[in-house]
Design an enzyme around this catalytic site. Sequence first.
Site, PDB file in Angstrom:
ATOM      1  CG  ASN A   1     -23.278  16.690 -28.722  1.00 54.68           C
ATOM      2  OD1 ASN A   1     -23.812  16.965 -28.400  1.00 54.68           O
ATOM      3  ND2 ASN A   1     -22.594  18.431 -28.405  1.00 54.68           N
TER       4      ASN A   1
ATOM      5  CB  THR B   1     -18.286  21.035 -21.696  1.00 56.67           C
ATOM      6  OG1 THR B   1     -20.214  20.502 -21.761  1.00 56.67           O
ATOM      7  CG2 THR B   1     -18.245  19.573 -20.430  1.00 56.67           C
TER       8      THR B   1
END
Length: 339
Positions: free
Chosen positions: A144, A180
């Site tokens: 990201n 995550t």
Amino acid sequence: MAMFKPENVEDLYEIGEVLGSGHFGEVRRVRELATGTLWAGKFVKLRKTSCSLLGLERSRVEQEVEVIQALQHPNIVTLKDVFESRSEVVLILEIVSGGELFDFIAEKEMLMEDEAIEFMKQILDGLGFMHGKNIGHFDLKPENIMLSDKKAPHPQIKLIDFGLAHHFVPGEEYKSTSGTPQYIAPEVINSEPLGTAADMWSIGVITYILLSGMSPFQGHTDEDTLRNVLAVDYEFDTQCFSTTSSTAKDFIQKLLVKNPSDRLTAEESLRHPWIKPLTRQQKVNRNRSSINMKNFKKFNARRMWKRSYNMVWICNRLVRLKLLCKGSSDAPESCTPSV
């Protein structure tokens, strides 16, 4: 409330090739008919029923749109338009063509710490702006953190993917267990109230990986990783950090702290001696230090392989669940994927 245009996106944009795809839709290159400007169209499928596997709730998409609309910053991807139909929402976003920062770095033969810091400054600038708006990203990881154009003399960082982002309201208590494993903060795992400090933990992990090519908490399984995170069980391996400055290690140590209130904020991070040396000697030591490129290249190769493997696994699982859904209309709960 997010503003959604009722028009058909194809009335204003020419739809081009697929740039990427995910669980809930795909990203396509689109061209604005009025100006010829290229954008990225994020086509998000909406969930219609409890047995719809490949869609998101409209409220989640609306929340993501509201967050991006509030974040006009050079280091955060820009949202131009939003269109909706019965089955999908289309976000027209700034096209980010430079790829992921980690992939860009892995192409280099060497990267000095002062060069890496230029990227970290941009990440912290964007994150600091978010946090100043009382918005947490909650999914900071290499995937990201993108570059607008990797061929530019000074590549510009763009933070993307605000699907897990949250806009805090005064007096509100917010909890989430999404994220995550190797990048999430201990308070996420413990289902404790969250704040923007959770993002700063992720910055500590990302910096550790960037400098050493190793993940501080990665275990053999996700459960091992989460246990390591909760125990704040990490070390600076002598071999992996042999070319790392002492101020860089101090920067990481001030972020990988279990108590969220004891971590550096984004603004404090920008004033840390690693980012902004206080003495000439600190600057000299930093400028002589480099990232462990050999390890970093290995880490990035494993990361890319794992992502490809996971996408195949997820697609196969969704197909199996879809078949189960068709044959089990009386039990919609079993048709909702947890990926």
